[in-house]
Enzyme design. Structure first.
Site, PDB file in Angstrom:
ATOM      1  N   CYS A  85       0.663  -1.020   0.032  1.00 32.44           N
ATOM      2  CA  CYS A  85      -0.205   0.143  -0.332  1.00 32.44           C
ATOM      3  C   CYS A  85       1.205   1.441   0.053  1.00 32.44           C
ATOM      4  O   CYS A  85       2.090   1.557   0.143  1.00 32.44           O
ATOM      5  CB  CYS A  85      -1.344  -0.080   1.181  1.00 32.44           C
ATOM      6  SG  CYS A  85      -2.223  -1.639   0.278  1.00 32.44           S
ATOM      7  N   LYS A 106       2.268   4.338   1.024  1.00 34.13           N
ATOM      8  CA  LYS A 106       3.344   4.272   1.598  1.00 34.13           C
ATOM      9  C   LYS A 106       4.953   4.001   1.616  1.00 34.13           C
ATOM     10  O   LYS A 106       5.997   3.908   2.031  1.00 34.13           O
ATOM     11  CB  LYS A 106       3.797   5.658   3.026  1.00 34.13           C
ATOM     12  CG  LYS A 106       2.792   6.876   3.108  1.00 34.13           C
ATOM     13  CD  LYS A 106       2.909   7.388   1.945  1.00 34.13           C
ATOM     14  CE  LYS A 106       1.166   8.339   1.239  1.00 34.13           C
ATOM     15  NZ  LYS A 106       0.396   7.105   0.965  1.00 34.13           N
ATOM     16  N   CYS A 109      -6.198  -1.017  -3.121  1.00 31.88           N
ATOM     17  CA  CYS A 109      -7.678  -1.067  -3.772  1.00 31.88           C
ATOM     18  C   CYS A 109      -7.755  -0.765  -5.392  1.00 31.88           C
ATOM     19  O   CYS A 109      -6.874  -0.259  -5.684  1.00 31.88           O
ATOM     20  CB  CYS A 109      -7.791   0.436  -3.213  1.00 31.88           C
ATOM     21  SG  CYS A 109      -8.048   0.056  -1.291  1.00 31.88           S
ATOM     22  N   SER A 117      -6.380  12.123  -2.302  1.00 32.89           N
ATOM     23  CA  SER A 117      -5.896  10.852  -2.462  1.00 32.89           C
ATOM     24  C   SER A 117      -5.183  10.246  -4.470  1.00 32.89           C
ATOM     25  O   SER A 117      -6.153  10.776  -4.731  1.00 32.89           O
ATOM     26  CB  SER A 117      -6.751  10.370  -2.515  1.00 32.89           C
ATOM     27  OG  SER A 117      -6.447   9.129  -2.094  1.00 32.89           O
TER      28      SER A 117
END
Length: 554
Positions: A120, A122, A192, A469
């Site tokens: 994911c 970072k 995601c 985002s």
């Protein structure tokens, strides 16, 4: 050369060997190269919940190729769960903790090579930063993408979930429909499903040469992902044998390739923070102006969610990142001589790649646009630059002029949006959310999604010294530098000031005279820090501007 000799060979290392034997290692295992397996597995991040399976596959590959794998953990924050509360202050700063922990463990334990297992947001750049800093053989194998959710026959992603909040607020969705979204939007483990930050960075690991083909696109639940992990485990042994190190791969030309693929894919604006940060650790000069130069000649070939209706699983079925790179190579847009972790060059890697679905990956002769998906805007409001994902902006908003409505925090603007006081045509300014002022440069997915859900994303622009985002769509301009906490022009904006945005000409202007700005600057006082203790207080003192990648400088 085996770096692990420093911890396991010679008379004076007998105590060290006794500790290795306490781990259950045999003399045979100690005689082999020691490979650190950096695993970000956790039970709090959907993209990481299955990484134990990936790590076991990697370790199997290392053993098959004659090495001894030794696993250790990395932290990882789920941006979606951290969104909209104090947790988001910690998301970007966690990148530095990850890089520091990779450095600390690798040098303290004397590893000969590293396999990095992130997934994911970072965690991918954090591990790459650590590897670049260490410069010992390393390879990335991520956990893979989440499958898209389903609303009937329509694919949906986390973007739709956040936008549903605005739809409920606007009376466009019922509570029952919202619950159905909750239950179906995120149907599997993995990062995601759209071209958000996690999948952007995982795709760019292929483009930059630090992962083998498929790393960015093979879904998390596919058995092919386990085979990829085994191959990556075997591959690290070859990298150790050949002594191919990250800085041999992460050259200026490799970063140009990454930016080119970034533009073609329409990646997250966060890549404009992470690529400069990785370059900083590598010693490569990275100028944000490079993004516009490359964008001018790089067509946008893909529109994955949130920019369009395709998902990472669709990109994978269409041929993946290498198929996109193959299209780009047709016009000579890539540096094909760059070496990669495959031991081969980019040109050799993509030689047999094929675009299997021209609806998902547009042929280079028929792009969505002639220029790239990301733009860097400059002007008196952002002298050092700002970033926008142009490929996810409605055409009518690419050029916009409107009055400013100013807020000094994300919480203020969310309250205003839900309160119905944002009007069509306005330019919402959210400041004191930068790396120092935030601190931590929070993502603004909640306000952008609620606006989109309420149907205002095609009429309202947002500007912030924070960030957006990868799931954000609309006229959302982030990374404004210098930030408000450093006295940047964004700190001087007042309600009603006219702001002019040109995403085609790449300009961002505050229509206030220099004389008036000087008067405002003379009376400006920086607000006190929002967080005065702990890690974030230290981070705020050391972090550089977004224009430099928000890296820690000492």
């Amino acid at each position: 050369m085996m770096r692990s000799k420093a911890v396991k060979e010679g008379l004076e290392r007998a105590p060290h060997r006794s500790l290795f034997k306490a781990l259950g290692l045999t003399d045979e295992e100690m005689s082999r190269p020691l490979i650190g397996i950096v695993n970000a597995k956790s039970e709090v991040v959907p993209g990481h919940m299955h990484l134990d399976k990936i790590a076991e596959a990697v370790k199997a590959g290392v053993r098959m190729a004659g090495g001894t794998p030794m696993e250790f953990p990395s932290i990882g924050i789920c941006d979606g769960i951290a969104m909209g509360h104090i947790g988001m202050h910690y998301s970007l700063p966690s990148r530095e903790l990850i890089a520091d922990s990779v450095e600390s463990m690798a040098l303290a334990q004397g590893f000969d090579g590293l396999v990095l297992i992130p997934n994911c947001d970072k965690i991918v750049p954090g591990m790459l930063m650590g590897a670049a800093r260490l410069n010992i053989p390393a390879i990335v194998v991520s956990g893979g993408a989440m499958l898209a959710g389903r609303d009937g026959s329509r694919g949906i992603s986390l973007t739709n979930m956040f936008e549903a909040v605005g739809k409920v607020q606007a009376g466009k969705m019922t509570g029952e429909e919202l619950l159905n979204y909750e239950n179906s939007t995120c149907p599997s483990c993995g990062s995601c499903s759209g071209m958000f930050t996690a999948n952007s960075m995982n795709c760019l690991t292929e483009a930059i040469g630090m992962a083998i083909p498929g790393n960015g696109t093979i879904p998390a639940v596919y058995s092919e992902r386990l085979r990829l992990a085994k191959m990556s485990g075997m591959r690290i042994m070859e990298l150790v044998k050949m002594n191919i190190k990250p800085r041999d791969i992460l050259t200026p030309e490799a970063f140009q390739n990454a930016l080119t693929v970034d533009m073609a894919l329409g990646c997250s604006t966060n890549s404009m923070l992470h690529l400069p940060a990785i370059a900083y650790e590598t010693g490569v000069k990275f100028d944000l102006d490079m993004a516009n130069r490359i964008s001018e000649s790089t067509p946008n070939l893909c529109k994955l969610a949130p920019a369009g209706n395709h998902f990472v699983e669709d990109l994978n079925a269409a041929g993946g990142v290498y198929a996109v790179m193959k299209e780009l190579s047709k016009k000579g847009l890539l540096n094909e001589n760059c070496i990669t972790v495959t031991g081969k060059t980019i040109g050799e890697n993509i030689k047999n790649a094929c675009n299997l679905n021209p609806h998902v990956i547009r042929p280079i002769e028929n792009p969505y646009s002639a220029t790239g998906g990301i733009g860097v805007l400059k002007g008196n409001l952002a002298p050092d630059g700002s970033v926008v994902k142009r490929s996810a902006v409605a055409e009518n908003m690419l050029v916009h002029r409107g009055p400013a409505k100013v807020f000094d925090s994300e919480e203020q603007v969310i309250k205003a949006i839900l309160g119905g006081i944002i009007n069509k045509g306005e330019v919402v300014v959210i400041r004191y959310e930068g790396p120092k002022g935030g601190p931590g440069m929070r993502e603004m997915l909640m306000p952008t999604s609620v606006l989109a859900g309420m149907g205002l994303d095609a009429d309202v622009a947002l500007i912030t010294d924070g960030r957006f985002s990868g799931a954000t769509r609309g006229a959302c301009i982030g990374h404004v530098s210098p930030e408000a906490a450093e006295g940047g022009t964004i700190a001087l904006v007042q309600d009603g000031d006219m702001i002019s945005i040109d995403m085609i000409g790449c300009t961002l202007e505050l229509e206030v005279s220099e004389e008036e700005l000087e008067k405002r600057r003379a009376s400006w006082v920086c607000p006190p820090p929002k967080i005065k203790s702990g890690y974030l207080a230290r981070y705020a003192k050391l972090v550089s501007s977004a224009g430099e990648g928000a890296v820690l400088k000492v």
